[in-house]
Write a protein that holds these residues in place. Structure first.
Motif, PDB file in Angstrom:
ATOM      1  N   CYS A 440       0.858  -1.103  -0.180  1.00 41.65           N
ATOM      2  CA  CYS A 440       0.292   0.002  -0.002  1.00 41.65           C
ATOM      3  C   CYS A 440       0.905   1.161  -0.062  1.00 41.65           C
ATOM      4  O   CYS A 440       1.964   1.199   0.413  1.00 41.65           O
ATOM      5  CB  CYS A 440      -1.072  -0.066   1.309  1.00 41.65           C
ATOM      6  SG  CYS A 440      -0.144  -0.147   2.972  1.00 41.65           S
ATOM      7  N   SER A 463      -3.953  -0.352  -3.153  1.00 40.47           N
ATOM      8  CA  SER A 463      -4.500  -0.070  -1.865  1.00 40.47           C
ATOM      9  C   SER A 463      -3.782   0.933  -1.204  1.00 40.47           C
ATOM     10  O   SER A 463      -2.380   0.946  -1.528  1.00 40.47           O
ATOM     11  CB  SER A 463      -4.318  -1.406  -0.983  1.00 40.47           C
ATOM     12  OG  SER A 463      -3.278  -2.136  -1.311  1.00 40.47           O
ATOM     13  N   LYS A 479     -18.115   3.393   0.035  1.00 42.85           N
ATOM     14  CA  LYS A 479     -17.614   2.381   0.727  1.00 42.85           C
ATOM     15  C   LYS A 479     -16.750   1.428   0.124  1.00 42.85           C
ATOM     16  O   LYS A 479     -15.727   1.023   0.492  1.00 42.85           O
ATOM     17  CB  LYS A 479     -18.801   1.567   1.391  1.00 42.85           C
ATOM     18  CG  LYS A 479     -17.991   0.411   2.426  1.00 42.85           C
ATOM     19  CD  LYS A 479     -19.291  -0.261   3.145  1.00 42.85           C
ATOM     20  CE  LYS A 479     -18.770  -1.429   3.925  1.00 42.85           C
ATOM     21  NZ  LYS A 479     -19.855  -1.904   4.688  1.00 42.85           N
ATOM     22  N   ASN A 480     -17.069   1.099  -1.361  1.00 44.33           N
ATOM     23  CA  ASN A 480     -16.276   0.405  -2.034  1.00 44.33           C
ATOM     24  C   ASN A 480     -15.152   1.194  -2.806  1.00 44.33           C
ATOM     25  O   ASN A 480     -14.351   0.459  -3.481  1.00 44.33           O
ATOM     26  CB  ASN A 480     -17.078  -0.034  -3.167  1.00 44.33           C
ATOM     27  CG  ASN A 480     -18.244  -0.763  -2.919  1.00 44.33           C
ATOM     28  OD1 ASN A 480     -18.396  -1.271  -1.678  1.00 44.33           O
ATOM     29  ND2 ASN A 480     -19.598  -0.581  -3.618  1.00 44.33           N
ATOM     30  N   ASP A 483     -10.229  -0.843   0.152  1.00 48.55           N
ATOM     31  CA  ASP A 483     -10.291  -1.897   1.231  1.00 48.55           C
ATOM     32  C   ASP A 483      -9.736  -0.990   2.312  1.00 48.55           C
ATOM     33  O   ASP A 483      -8.611  -0.971   2.598  1.00 48.55           O
ATOM     34  CB  ASP A 483      -9.364  -3.090   1.052  1.00 48.55           C
ATOM     35  CG  ASP A 483      -9.174  -3.933   2.082  1.00 48.55           C
ATOM     36  OD1 ASP A 483      -9.885  -3.595   3.287  1.00 48.55           O
ATOM     37  OD2 ASP A 483      -8.538  -5.094   1.991  1.00 48.55           O
ATOM     38  N   TRP A 484     -10.776  -0.427   3.204  1.00 48.84           N
ATOM     39  CA  TRP A 484     -10.578   0.517   4.106  1.00 48.84           C
ATOM     40  C   TRP A 484      -9.701  -0.194   5.388  1.00 48.84           C
ATOM     41  O   TRP A 484      -9.029   0.622   5.954  1.00 48.84           O
ATOM     42  CB  TRP A 484     -11.681   1.118   4.713  1.00 48.84           C
ATOM     43  CG  TRP A 484     -12.472   1.937   3.777  1.00 48.84           C
ATOM     44  CD1 TRP A 484     -13.523   1.760   2.891  1.00 48.84           C
ATOM     45  CD2 TRP A 484     -12.082   3.189   3.262  1.00 48.84           C
ATOM     46  NE1 TRP A 484     -13.700   2.458   2.078  1.00 48.84           N
ATOM     47  CE2 TRP A 484     -13.242   3.474   2.060  1.00 48.84           C
ATOM     48  CE3 TRP A 484     -11.265   4.336   3.818  1.00 48.84           C
ATOM     49  CZ2 TRP A 484     -13.011   4.933   1.568  1.00 48.84           C
ATOM     50  CZ3 TRP A 484     -11.187   5.442   3.145  1.00 48.84           C
ATOM     51  CH2 TRP A 484     -12.080   5.825   2.147  1.00 48.84           C
ATOM     52  N   SER A 485      -9.729  -1.555   5.673  1.00 48.26           N
ATOM     53  CA  SER A 485      -9.149  -1.984   6.750  1.00 48.26           C
ATOM     54  C   SER A 485      -7.663  -2.047   6.587  1.00 48.26           C
ATOM     55  O   SER A 485      -6.862  -2.083   7.701  1.00 48.26           O
ATOM     56  CB  SER A 485      -9.640  -3.707   6.845  1.00 48.26           C
ATOM     57  OG  SER A 485      -9.213  -4.283   5.765  1.00 48.26           O
ATOM     58  N   ASP A 510     -17.795   1.672  10.393  1.00 48.69           N
ATOM     59  CA  ASP A 510     -16.473   0.999   9.596  1.00 48.69           C
ATOM     60  C   ASP A 510     -15.330   1.925  10.213  1.00 48.69           C
ATOM     61  O   ASP A 510     -14.520   1.421  10.741  1.00 48.69           O
ATOM     62  CB  ASP A 510     -16.312   0.623   8.331  1.00 48.69           C
ATOM     63  CG  ASP A 510     -17.681  -0.453   7.888  1.00 48.69           C
ATOM     64  OD1 ASP A 510     -18.361  -0.785   9.025  1.00 48.69           O
ATOM     65  OD2 ASP A 510     -17.754  -0.538   6.779  1.00 48.69           O
TER      66      ASP A 510
END
Ligand SMILES: *[C@@H]1O[C@H](CO)[C@@H](O)[C@H](O)[C@H]1NC(C)=O
Ligand SMILES: *[C@@H]1O[C@H](CO)[C@@H](O)[C@H](O)[C@H]1NC(C)=O
Ligand SMILES: *[C@@H]1O[C@H](CO)[C@@H](O)[C@H](O)[C@H]1NC(C)=O
Ligand SMILES: *[C@@H]1O[C@H](CO)[C@@H](O)[C@H](O)[C@H]1NC(C)=O
Length: 644
Positions: A440, A463, A479-480, A483-485, A510
């Motif tokens: 990332c 990412s 939201k899409n 991959d926020w995590s 989230d």
């Protein structure tokens, strides 16, 4: 008259007694320095051995130490080297220090020292480091340095020194570092410096020097490695400014008013590695020595690229007048690691040769309108950091794969929409702390006042570890998008006019817990709604931990339809902004109003009753009076009867 004699006698008497006391004291009781200051054994700077450290500061009872000539050095059975510091204790005269053959360091920083006794250090011949920084010295004389021939470091910065005599430093044959920063020196003291044959470091910054003239004698200053003349009034550099074949490695001439640098000025340097000419007014290029590795030329008025030598590693040409990138046919940037050409007028980045070692590229605040296609992994295989801030970029699209760690694109005033696939070709690079491959990168896309939309596919295939999209004009966020995590290093969404509807509920569900979990809760402080009406300024964290999907509730939906249709909810009635305190206050006001009304009614009523009664009484009294008049006799008889 008599009184005057008496007074002067008294004065004399006192004086003599005082003298006497002083003499006996100096013979008999020297002041034990450790009774007044802090003494301890500590490791020295290189932590190779212990030194006896004496620290006297304004917090100690130092008034009694006077000129330091009456102090007794502490017992030193282990024969440790002594380092003593007398800081901010208000000395104005420096006395002659008592004999000692272990003293290595003496510091008299931040006193008001104006004068000194002759030969103050002549009985401490082992002195290596001496600091008289931040005092009021106007001049130094050779007898300040008698018998300390092995002095290596002398700090005379922040005094009021102006002129030097040729013999001032004649004893200091072993001096390596001389700091004369922040004095009032107008001319480089060429003759006084001549005897300093071992000098390596000379700091003459922040003085009023206007002429760059160094000793002509090639032996003088032949060991000089670092010279700072930053912050002076130097106007020009000519070929004869520096000694031939000098050994200077680092030359700082920043922050002067240099306009002219003669073409061959720096060719007399055989070891120059770092040259700082930043913050001057240089317009024309000049030759650079082949040994140069670091060139700082920022904040000048250069129109063309100087010809950098092959080994150059670091170039800062920011804030000049460059309109093109370098000419590849004349330079070799194989070794270049950092290139900063921000703040110029560069439009294109047409290059054909790769920069194999470059890890930082700063192209911010230029005239680049679209992302140059040469910004790719083929030309920049080692890039960590790319800065494109403040360019007139309207469309973001990286045409070719580019691997990096940090991408800065702040203050893009013309950017309105970030399109699909804009960043798809940017990938992460490097390792994390645990040695894991990082895929990332961190993106800083902040302060773009017109940026209203980031399309859902903008980051397809890539990412982010950090995303900063604060201070833009965004109201929706998909939201899409990511991959926020993975973005555990921070997601900054603050200072945007977010539309707080059901579409944004996922941010509460989230993102907020993730910010808490990753110790980034400060990034919630200004994460607020911009709409719908009644919710402007409300923090999203308000809904955090609500059991229901608060932003999807009827209240909000009603209100949302209200904003479009005719039906308009009164936001204040259900608005969560009404705090319990406000409610209690309102209730209090209403109750007291009611009480007041009741009271008024009661008062009015009772007053009316009272008046009626008054009137009745009055009538009654009148009728009684009338009765008495008529029955006067009868009444008198009646009373007489009573008396009997
Ligand atoms: C720098 O040079 C320009 C013209 O070359 C001049 O207008 C400007 O005043 C100069 N700045 C300083 C600080 O001397
Ligand atoms: C911000 O976005 C709104 C629409 O969402 C638009 O009306 C406004 O002009 C934008 N502001 C700027 C500075 O572009
Ligand atoms: C957050 O901070 C706490 C305590 O300061 C620490 O134990 C925890 O590991 C940190 N979490 C992260 C993800 O850095
Ligand atoms: C949210 O709830 C969790 C546990 O349910 C609690 O630890 C946390 O402090 C709460 N946060 C806020 C902001 O109320």
């Amino acid at each position: 008259m008599l009184l005057k004699y008496f007074l002067s006698f008294l004065f004399l008497f006192k004086h003599v007694i005082g003298q006497d006391e002083l003499v006996t004291e100096s013979v008999l009781n020297l002041k034990q320095v450790c009774d007044y200051c802090t003494c301890s054994e500590i490791s020295d700077i290189e932590s190779s051995h212990l030194v006896l450290n004496i620290l006297c500061s304004e917090f100690d009872r130092t008034a009694e130490l006077s000129d330091l000539d009456k102090i007794a050095w502490p017992p030193n059975p282990n024969g440790l080297k002594i380092s003593a510091s007398f800081e901010g204790i208000g000395l104005s005269t420096l006395g002659k220090l008592p004999p000692n053959s272990q003293v290595e360091t003496l510091k008299f920083i931040n006193n008001g020292i104006k004068t000194y006794w002759p030969d103050p250090f002549s009985d401490t011949p082992t002195l290596k480091r001496l600091s008289l920084s931040q005092n009021d010295l106007v001049e130094v004389t050779p007898d300040l340095f008698t018998n300390i021939d092995y002095l290596e470091e002398l700090d005379l910065s922040y005094n009021k020194l102006q002129n030097f005599n040729p013999f001032d430093f004649k004893h200091l044959k072993h001096l390596k570092r001389l700091n004369l920063q922040s004095n009032q020196i107008k001319k480089i003291p060429v003759e006084a410096l001549q005897p300093l044959v071992a000098l390596e470091d000379l700091d003459l910054s922040k003085n009023g020097i206007y002429d760059l003239i160094l000793p002509k004698d090639t032996n003088a200053l032949s060991g000089l490695k670092r010279l700072s003349l930053s912050g002076n009034r130097i106007r020009s550099i000519v070929k004869s400014s520096f000694p031939v074949d000098n050994n200077i490695e680092l030359l700082d001439l920043s922050n002067n008013i240099i306009e002219i640098v003669e073409e061959d000025s720096f060719l007399s340097f055989s070891n120059l590695r770092e040259l700082n000419l930043g913050q001057n007014n240089i317009t024309l290029v000049f030759s650079l020595p082949v040994t140069l590795q670091i060139a700082i030329l920022k904040i000048n008025t250069l129109y063309h690229w100087p010809k950098f030598p092959v080994g150059i590693k670091y170039i800062d040409l920011s804030y000049n007048r460059l309109s093109e990138v370098y000419d590849e046919s004349v330079v070799n940037f194989e070794s270049l690691e950092v290139l900063n050409i921000g703040g110029n007028q560069i439009k294109e980045m047409n290059i054909e040769k790769k920069l194999p070692n470059l890890y930082t590229l700063d192209l911010s605040y230029n005239l680049i309108a679209e992302i140059p296609k040469t910004l790719n992994a083929q030309f920049f295989p080692n890039l960590d950091e790319l800065r494109l801030d403040g360019n007139p970029i309207e469309t973001v699209y990286f045409k070719n794969i580019l691997a990096l760690k940090r991408l800065y694109m702040n203050e893009l005033n013309k950017l309105v929409v970030v399109d699909e696939k804009a960043f798809s070709n940017v990938v992460g690079r490097g390792m994390d702390e645990g040695g894991e491959e990082l895929n990332c990168f961190s993106l800083y896309l902040s302060n773009c006042p017109a940026l209203t939309e980031i399309k859902e596919g903008a980051f397809d295939g890539t990412s982010l570890c950090t995303l900063d999209i604060s201070k833009n004009n965004l109201s929706h966020l998909s939201k899409n998008l990511l991959d926020w995590s993975i973005a555990t290093e921070g997601i900054n969404l603050q200072h945007n006019p977010w539309h707080c509807s059901c579409d944004m509920q996922w941010v509460v569900d989230d993102i907020l817990p993730q910010l808490y979990y990753t110790n980034n809760s400060r990034l919630m402080d200004d994460l607020r709604c911009g709409s719908p009406r009644g919710y402007e300024g409300l923090r999203l964290v308000h809904w955090y931990n609500w059991t229901a999907q608060a932003m999807c509730s009827d209240v909000l939906d009603l209100e949302r339809s209200g904003a479009h249709g005719n039906f308009m909810m009164e936001p204040s009635s259900e608005s969560p902004r009404v705090s319990p305190l406000t409610l209690i206050l309102a209730a209090c006001i209403i109750v007291s109003l009611l009480v007041a009304i009741a009271l008024t009614v009661y008062l009015v009523k009772t007053r009316k009753k009272y008046r009626i009664r008054q009137a009745a009484m009055k009538r009654k009294r009148q009728s009684d009076l009338d009765l008495r008049h008529s029955n006067g006799v009868q009444k008198e008889q009646f009373s007489a009867l009573n008396k009997v």
